[in-house]
Design an enzyme around this catalytic site. Structure first.
Site, PDB file in Angstrom:
ATOM      1  N   ASP A 179       6.700 -11.302 -30.020  1.00 11.92           N
ATOM      2  CA  ASP A 179       7.250 -11.968 -28.833  1.00 11.92           C
ATOM      3  C   ASP A 179       6.110 -12.312 -27.875  1.00 11.92           C
ATOM      4  O   ASP A 179       6.077 -13.390 -27.288  1.00 11.92           O
ATOM      5  CB  ASP A 179       8.275 -11.074 -28.106  1.00 11.92           C
ATOM      6  CG  ASP A 179       9.710 -11.354 -28.547  1.00 11.92           C
ATOM      7  OD1 ASP A 179       9.896 -11.807 -29.695  1.00 11.92           O
ATOM      8  OD2 ASP A 179      10.634 -11.122 -27.746  1.00 11.92           O
ATOM      9  N   ASP A 197      -1.973  -0.863 -28.083  1.00 10.33           N
ATOM     10  CA  ASP A 197      -2.084  -1.221 -26.659  1.00 10.33           C
ATOM     11  C   ASP A 197      -3.266  -2.156 -26.434  1.00 10.33           C
ATOM     12  O   ASP A 197      -3.169  -3.140 -25.694  1.00 10.33           O
ATOM     13  CB  ASP A 197      -2.159   0.033 -25.769  1.00 10.33           C
ATOM     14  CG  ASP A 197      -3.161   1.070 -26.251  1.00 10.33           C
ATOM     15  OD1 ASP A 197      -3.695   0.925 -27.372  1.00 10.33           O
ATOM     16  OD2 ASP A 197      -3.419   2.042 -25.508  1.00 10.33           O
ATOM     17  N   ASP A 200       7.525  -6.279 -33.886  1.00  7.90           N
ATOM     18  CA  ASP A 200       8.591  -6.895 -33.082  1.00  7.90           C
ATOM     19  C   ASP A 200       8.061  -7.242 -31.697  1.00  7.90           C
ATOM     20  O   ASP A 200       8.228  -8.372 -31.205  1.00  7.90           O
ATOM     21  CB  ASP A 200       9.766  -5.911 -32.969  1.00  7.90           C
ATOM     22  CG  ASP A 200      10.878  -6.465 -32.093  1.00  7.90           C
ATOM     23  OD1 ASP A 200      11.236  -7.644 -32.269  1.00  7.90           O
ATOM     24  OD2 ASP A 200      11.383  -5.718 -31.234  1.00  7.90           O
ATOM     25  N   LYS A 240      -1.200   3.027 -33.896  1.00 11.48           N
ATOM     26  CA  LYS A 240      -1.395   3.941 -32.753  1.00 11.48           C
ATOM     27  C   LYS A 240      -1.870   5.267 -33.334  1.00 11.48           C
ATOM     28  O   LYS A 240      -1.243   6.321 -33.160  1.00 11.48           O
ATOM     29  CB  LYS A 240      -0.071   4.069 -31.985  1.00 11.48           C
ATOM     30  CG  LYS A 240      -0.168   4.803 -30.656  1.00 11.48           C
ATOM     31  CD  LYS A 240      -0.902   4.026 -29.569  1.00 11.48           C
ATOM     32  CE  LYS A 240      -1.063   4.872 -28.322  1.00 11.48           C
ATOM     33  NZ  LYS A 240      -1.921   4.223 -27.305  1.00 11.48           N
ATOM     34  N   TYR A 264      12.991   1.607 -37.024  1.00  8.00           N
ATOM     35  CA  TYR A 264      14.222   0.813 -37.087  1.00  8.00           C
ATOM     36  C   TYR A 264      15.245   1.429 -38.032  1.00  8.00           C
ATOM     37  O   TYR A 264      16.444   1.293 -37.821  1.00  8.00           O
ATOM     38  CB  TYR A 264      13.911  -0.611 -37.568  1.00  8.00           C
ATOM     39  CG  TYR A 264      13.607  -1.598 -36.476  1.00  8.00           C
ATOM     40  CD1 TYR A 264      12.533  -1.400 -35.613  1.00  8.00           C
ATOM     41  CD2 TYR A 264      14.381  -2.744 -36.319  1.00  8.00           C
ATOM     42  CE1 TYR A 264      12.242  -2.317 -34.622  1.00  8.00           C
ATOM     43  CE2 TYR A 264      14.101  -3.670 -35.328  1.00  8.00           C
ATOM     44  CZ  TYR A 264      13.028  -3.447 -34.480  1.00  8.00           C
ATOM     45  OH  TYR A 264      12.755  -4.365 -33.506  1.00  8.00           O
TER      46      TYR A 264
HETATM   47  C1  IPM Z   1      13.502  -9.968 -34.214  1.00  7.39           C
HETATM   48  C2  IPM Z   1      14.620  -9.491 -33.326  1.00  7.39           C
HETATM   49  C3  IPM Z   1      15.406  -8.404 -34.057  1.00  7.39           C
HETATM   50  C4  IPM Z   1      14.451  -7.271 -34.337  1.00  7.39           C
HETATM   51  C5  IPM Z   1      16.650  -7.916 -33.300  1.00  7.39           C
HETATM   52  C6  IPM Z   1      17.594  -9.055 -32.991  1.00  7.39           C
HETATM   53  C7  IPM Z   1      17.349  -6.825 -34.044  1.00  7.39           C
HETATM   54  O1  IPM Z   1      14.120  -9.044 -32.110  1.00  7.39           O
HETATM   55  O2  IPM Z   1      13.791 -10.487 -35.315  1.00  7.39           O
HETATM   56  O3  IPM Z   1      12.352  -9.837 -33.826  1.00  7.39           O
HETATM   57  O4  IPM Z   1      14.218  -6.414 -33.474  1.00  7.39           O
HETATM   58  O5  IPM Z   1      13.932  -7.223 -35.442  1.00  7.39           O
HETATM   59 MG    MG Z   2      12.063  -9.396 -31.851  1.00  8.42          MG
END
Ligand code: IPM
Ligand code: MG
Length: 365
Positions: free
Chosen positions: A251, A223, A247, A190, A141
């Protein structure tokens, strides 16, 4: 306790959910006899529109002077061009970096009444209670980004860089959290491909042996982790991982809980020795949800649970944090929920009705 909290509503449904959080903070102050001074700052797309930049100096100063920060969400279709010079996400990445918030804690728990809203079968979800600790200020990042044009066409690169010190400090946060939970830590990397992952693995393994022999430790390739999160999610206690893997995996893990509208997060900096407060930024893990913005439909619970984390981690107010979590549980049990987590045929409530119900539960308890 007399503290200052910065509120950064941001874009989309951000202002709708932070409004409910402000009301909850006022109720906590009333019930427990604290003084919380709330001050608003601009971030994200709205900051671009009003000031030209996604993280104005005034916002950063406000946050630096505050004891903690509560953020709604940033981004939206009107600022969506990924090639634009200024983008809302830069505000979020910028504030994480500027405040030194290296430890992103994303707990995933499942309320029994909400199991129906997960795409996974209920028997798979039994006992799921994990904490993903994502490194937040390093890795790909924040490494050098390049893009160049040659006679053969374009090329681009994103540097992924980690130092031993960055790895050690996040592993310590994670292992300490594991100690207060079920005592298990999984490092996700990884290491069969990436040199940065091999650095993570060797230093984490050594540090765990030296400092946390009482914590059960395992390593897992990213993975395989993506698969095991769906196959046997209840086996995870604390996961620690680098910025980008964290990240993506969080999700995925949010779907275990049925809705992203349920999951809070805390981003913490270094705890100063002897201080009574610790700087942290708290936000729901969902985004700005432009498709439902302004309609009063958003689930405020992820933000209200983020308030609980703020009370616990930045202000060390454990009783207050627990009271918020219990008020959220009681609201769910009373069936007062937004559409994202309602069962088929169940009555659907709006953002404000759910927020009000949590406040009522908190004051009634
Ligand atoms: C998160 C989001 C952010 C990230 C984006 C909006 C930059 O996806 O907080 O997980 O990738 O960190
Ligand atoms: Mg995110």
């Amino acid at each position: 306790m007399d503290v200052q909290i910065a509120i950064l509503p941001g874009d989309g449904i951000g202002p709708e959910v932070t409004t409910e959080a402000e009301q909850l903070l006022a109720a906590i102050a009333e019930r427990f006899g604290h003084r919380f001074t709330l001050q608003h700052g601009l971030i994200g797309g709205i900051a671009i529109d009003e000031t030209g930049v996604p993280l104005p100096d005034a916002t950063l100063q406000l946050c630096q002077q505050s004891d903690a920060v509560l953020l709604g969400a940033v981004g939206g279709p009107q600022w969506d061009n990924p090639n634009a010079e200024v983008r809302p996400e830069q505000g979020l990445l910028g504030i994480r970096k500027a405040l030194g918030l290296f430890a992103n804690l994303r707990p995933v728990t499942i309320h029994p009444l909400l199991m129906h809203s997960s795409p996974l079968r209920p028997e798979r979800l039994e006992g799921v209670d994990m904490l993903v600790v994502r490194e937040l200020t390093g890795g790909i990042y924040f490494g050098e980004k390049r893009r160049e044009r040659t006679t053969d066409g374009e090329w681009a690169s994103d540097l992924c860089l980690y130092t031993q010190a960055e790895i050690e400090r996040i592993v310590r946060v994670s292992a300490e959290a594991a100690r207060t939970r079920r005592g298990k830590l999984t490092l996700v990397d990884k290491a069969n491909v990436l040199e940065t992952s091999r650095l993570w693995r060797s230093h984490t393994t050594r540090l765990m042996q030296q400092e946390f022999p009482d914590v059960q430790f395992e390593t897992m390739l990213v993975d395989a982790c993506a698969m095991h999160l769906l196959r046997r999610p209840a086996d995870f206690d604390v996961i620690v991982t680098e910025n980008m893997f964290g990240d993506i995996l969080t999700d995925e893990a949010s779907m275990l809980a049925g809705s992203m509208g349920m999951l809070p997060s805390a981003s913490l900096g270094v705890a100063a020795a002897g201080a009574t407060t610790r700087m942290g930024l708290y936000e729901p893990i969902h985004g700005s949800a432009p498709d439902i913005a302004g309609q009063g439909k958003a689930n405020p619970l992820a933000t209200l649970l983020s308030v609980a984390l703020l009370l616990r981690y930045s202000l060390q107010l454990e009783a207050e944090a627990t009271a918020v979590e219990q008020a959220v549980q009681a609201t769910l049990a009373a069936g007062i929920v937004t559409g994202d987590v309602a069962a088929a045929g169940q009555q659907v409530y709006g953002t404000a009705a759910v927020g009000d119900a949590v406040v009522q539960q908190l004051l009634a308890a």
